[in-house]
Enzyme design. Sequence first.
Site, PDB file in Angstrom:
ATOM      1  N   HIS A   1     -45.078 -50.712  51.670  1.00  0.00           N
ATOM      2  CA  HIS A   1     -44.570 -51.081  52.993  1.00  0.00           C
ATOM      3  C   HIS A   1     -43.470 -50.166  53.516  1.00  0.00           C
ATOM      4  O   HIS A   1     -42.891 -50.438  54.564  1.00  0.00           O
ATOM      5  CB  HIS A   1     -44.128 -52.549  52.963  1.00  0.00           C
ATOM      6  CG  HIS A   1     -45.261 -53.475  52.603  1.00  0.00           C
ATOM      7  ND1 HIS A   1     -45.075 -54.738  52.082  1.00  0.00           N
ATOM      8  CD2 HIS A   1     -46.620 -53.318  52.684  1.00  0.00           C
ATOM      9  CE1 HIS A   1     -46.262 -55.306  51.848  1.00  0.00           C
ATOM     10  NE2 HIS A   1     -47.207 -54.465  52.208  1.00  0.00           N
TER      11      HIS A   1
ATOM     12  N   HIS B   1     -56.172 -53.408  48.098  1.00  0.00           N
ATOM     13  CA  HIS B   1     -57.132 -54.479  48.373  1.00  0.00           C
ATOM     14  C   HIS B   1     -58.431 -54.301  47.589  1.00  0.00           C
ATOM     15  O   HIS B   1     -59.108 -55.280  47.278  1.00  0.00           O
ATOM     16  CB  HIS B   1     -57.388 -54.588  49.876  1.00  0.00           C
ATOM     17  CG  HIS B   1     -56.234 -55.211  50.599  1.00  0.00           C
ATOM     18  ND1 HIS B   1     -56.339 -56.374  51.311  1.00  0.00           N
ATOM     19  CD2 HIS B   1     -54.921 -54.851  50.673  1.00  0.00           C
ATOM     20  CE1 HIS B   1     -55.149 -56.703  51.815  1.00  0.00           C
ATOM     21  NE2 HIS B   1     -54.273 -55.784  51.444  1.00  0.00           N
TER      22      HIS B   1
ATOM     23  N   ARG C   1     -53.291 -48.922  51.608  1.00  0.00           N
ATOM     24  CA  ARG C   1     -53.566 -50.370  51.542  1.00  0.00           C
ATOM     25  C   ARG C   1     -54.981 -50.640  51.011  1.00  0.00           C
ATOM     26  O   ARG C   1     -55.216 -51.617  50.301  1.00  0.00           O
ATOM     27  CB  ARG C   1     -53.394 -50.985  52.943  1.00  0.00           C
ATOM     28  CG  ARG C   1     -53.546 -52.503  52.960  1.00  0.00           C
ATOM     29  CD  ARG C   1     -53.126 -53.110  54.302  1.00  0.00           C
ATOM     30  NE  ARG C   1     -53.322 -54.546  54.320  1.00  0.00           N
ATOM     31  CZ  ARG C   1     -54.048 -55.210  55.216  1.00  0.00           C
ATOM     32  NH1 ARG C   1     -54.635 -54.558  56.221  1.00  0.00           N
ATOM     33  NH2 ARG C   1     -54.173 -56.515  55.145  1.00  0.00           N
TER      34      ARG C   1
ATOM     35  N   ASN D   1     -57.800 -59.492  54.286  1.00  0.00           N
ATOM     36  CA  ASN D   1     -58.195 -58.097  54.505  1.00  0.00           C
ATOM     37  C   ASN D   1     -58.126 -57.687  55.968  1.00  0.00           C
ATOM     38  O   ASN D   1     -58.477 -56.566  56.319  1.00  0.00           O
ATOM     39  CB  ASN D   1     -59.619 -57.870  53.976  1.00  0.00           C
ATOM     40  CG  ASN D   1     -59.656 -57.825  52.453  1.00  0.00           C
ATOM     41  OD1 ASN D   1     -58.674 -57.424  51.829  1.00  0.00           O
ATOM     42  ND2 ASN D   1     -60.759 -58.249  51.868  1.00  0.00           N
TER      43      ASN D   1
HETATM   44  C1  HEM Z   1     -47.047 -58.388  47.542  1.00  0.00           C
HETATM   45  C2  HEM Z   1     -48.136 -58.699  48.181  1.00  0.00           C
HETATM   46  C3  HEM Z   1     -48.509 -58.066  49.485  1.00  0.00           C
HETATM   47  C4  HEM Z   1     -48.729 -58.736  50.657  1.00  0.00           C
HETATM   48  C5  HEM Z   1     -48.655 -60.240  50.870  1.00  0.00           C
HETATM   49  C6  HEM Z   1     -49.053 -57.736  51.642  1.00  0.00           C
HETATM   50  C7  HEM Z   1     -49.361 -58.018  52.961  1.00  0.00           C
HETATM   51  C8  HEM Z   1     -49.530 -57.083  53.946  1.00  0.00           C
HETATM   52  C9  HEM Z   1     -49.801 -57.365  55.331  1.00  0.00           C
HETATM   53  C10 HEM Z   1     -49.949 -58.759  55.915  1.00  0.00           C
HETATM   54  C11 HEM Z   1     -49.880 -56.207  55.990  1.00  0.00           C
HETATM   55  C12 HEM Z   1     -50.204 -55.990  57.463  1.00  0.00           C
HETATM   56  C13 HEM Z   1     -51.677 -55.696  57.591  1.00  0.00           C
HETATM   57  C14 HEM Z   1     -52.168 -55.459  58.983  1.00  0.00           C
HETATM   58  O1  HEM Z   1     -51.730 -56.169  59.908  1.00  0.00           O
HETATM   59  O2  HEM Z   1     -53.016 -54.559  59.177  1.00  0.00           O
HETATM   60  C15 HEM Z   1     -49.665 -55.160  55.028  1.00  0.00           C
HETATM   61  C16 HEM Z   1     -49.685 -53.823  55.302  1.00  0.00           C
HETATM   62  C17 HEM Z   1     -49.672 -52.836  54.361  1.00  0.00           C
HETATM   63  N1  HEM Z   1     -49.645 -53.025  52.995  1.00  0.00           N
HETATM   64 FE1  HEM Z   1     -49.283 -54.743  52.040  1.00  0.00          FE
HETATM   65  N2  HEM Z   1     -49.011 -56.501  51.077  1.00  0.00           N
HETATM   66  C18 HEM Z   1     -48.696 -56.648  49.762  1.00  0.00           C
HETATM   67  C19 HEM Z   1     -48.608 -55.643  48.831  1.00  0.00           C
HETATM   68  C20 HEM Z   1     -48.984 -54.338  49.065  1.00  0.00           C
HETATM   69  C21 HEM Z   1     -49.198 -53.341  48.039  1.00  0.00           C
HETATM   70  C22 HEM Z   1     -49.077 -53.592  46.548  1.00  0.00           C
HETATM   71  C23 HEM Z   1     -49.557 -52.193  48.669  1.00  0.00           C
HETATM   72  C24 HEM Z   1     -49.901 -50.863  48.095  1.00  0.00           C
HETATM   73  C25 HEM Z   1     -49.283 -50.301  47.084  1.00  0.00           C
HETATM   74  C26 HEM Z   1     -49.539 -52.473  50.094  1.00  0.00           C
HETATM   75  C27 HEM Z   1     -49.782 -51.547  51.059  1.00  0.00           C
HETATM   76  C28 HEM Z   1     -49.736 -51.799  52.405  1.00  0.00           C
HETATM   77  C29 HEM Z   1     -49.763 -50.766  53.427  1.00  0.00           C
HETATM   78  C30 HEM Z   1     -49.794 -49.282  53.190  1.00  0.00           C
HETATM   79  C31 HEM Z   1     -49.738 -51.433  54.658  1.00  0.00           C
HETATM   80  C32 HEM Z   1     -49.780 -50.805  56.059  1.00  0.00           C
HETATM   81  C33 HEM Z   1     -51.190 -50.782  56.553  1.00  0.00           C
HETATM   82  C34 HEM Z   1     -51.342 -50.168  57.940  1.00  0.00           C
HETATM   83  O3  HEM Z   1     -50.416 -49.566  58.458  1.00  0.00           O
HETATM   84  O4  HEM Z   1     -52.457 -50.282  58.488  1.00  0.00           O
HETATM   85  N3  HEM Z   1     -49.222 -53.778  50.283  1.00  0.00           N
HETATM   86  N4  HEM Z   1     -49.458 -55.717  53.782  1.00  0.00           N
END
Ligand code: HEM
Length: 327
Positions: free
Chosen positions: A192, A68, A64, A94
């Site tokens: 995700h 970002h 992530r 973030n």
């Molecule tokens: C399409 C737009 C996207 C939105 C709106 C979004 C939003 C989010 C949100 C709200 C979370 C939860 C964060 C938390 O509570 O810590 C999350 C987690 C995550 N996102 Fe996204 N995301 C998007 C795209 C992406 C992309 C493009 C990637 C990487 C290629 C990504 C990788 C991740 C990962 C790996 C997590 C898990 C983080 C953790 O376990 O701490 N996301 N995302």
Amino acid sequence: MHNYNLKPLVIALVIIHAYFGVTTKGQLRVGFYSQTCPFAESIIRNAVQTAVSVDRQIAPRLLRLLFHDCFVQGCDGSILLENGETSERNAKGNLGLAGFEVIHNAKAQLEATCPGVVSCADIVALAARDAVALTAGPFYGVPTGRRDGRISNIQLAANLPDVDDSIELLRSKFREMGLSDKELVLLSGGGHTIGTSACFFMPKRLYNFTGHGDSDPAINSQFLPQLKAQCPLNGDVNVRLPLDLSSQFTFDDHIFHNIRNGFAVLASDARLYDDKNTRQVLDSYVGFTNRRPSFKADFAVAMVKLGNIGVKTGSEGEIRRVCNSVN
Ligand code: HEM
Ligand SMILES: *[C@@H]1O[C@H](CO)[C@@H](O)[C@H](O)[C@H]1NC(C)=O
């Protein structure tokens, strides 16, 4: 005295300058450090491996972090800077970002081995790749040679993709970064398929979707009570839910099946199935056709593209000595 006409020479020099200027700018290459810091990639890989073996939640965090970093001022390590309350990393979008200590630890080891050579931006890109590989995702060559930015500002991160964005808005935010609908689906799915979300990002989807106390109709009716029980209204916003039910530690295509069946956790993932184009892309990775494209291979290509957004190269930016502050 002869009056030499210097004009053609000047024009030629300008053209040569422009040519090399254009071709050397923005060019990353796999193995950029092979001469200057031959063990750079293995030092980073070891740091990631060690951290993930202690806590496997670190892997999604590192992935992530790259997303970002790249969406704000390009992949320049700006997300790592700490300059007080107005730091980029304090932006609402973030929230929950973590894994910084792995980057700092790798940087400290790199500085001890080859000081001033490896950028923090490259460490983020390489650590994300290694994190993906450790969760059974694809391993791919990461073009390197990024330089670190000097600016971090919370306002610059105000326009990050948001969970509650419509598909049109998500699409346009990705397009602005040069990423297509296909890459939106691949990167959301690949991001995700591992990791978790805090309840912080859930209330609108569960309790006030259209502003009338309703829930997102895309949520499967069997799943809705479960989500509400885990993230009650006005409950603890720090409780975390797996984004990909049943396989949160493994990089696989379950996330696409879940989205299709109404088991997406994040609203933005559900939106991918609202739209004809993104639905078609998603279906292509879990369809029954014998010409099904490879999710892992295509994700790897999309990750390289994500990692190339707005990079600084050559004499732009700097190589930070420590990743949380400019030199
Ligand atoms: C399409 C737009 C996207 C939105 C709106 C979004 C939003 C989010 C949100 C709200 C979370 C939860 C964060 C938390 O509570 O810590 C999350 C987690 C995550 N996102 Fe996204 N995301 C998007 C795209 C992406 C992309 C493009 C990637 C990487 C290629 C990504 C990788 C991740 C990962 C790996 C997590 C898990 C983080 C953790 O376990 O701490 N996301 N995302
Ligand atoms: C629900 O959404 C509406 C419209 O956006 C807003 O006016 C209202 O305050 C929200 N209610 C809650 C409980 O957040």
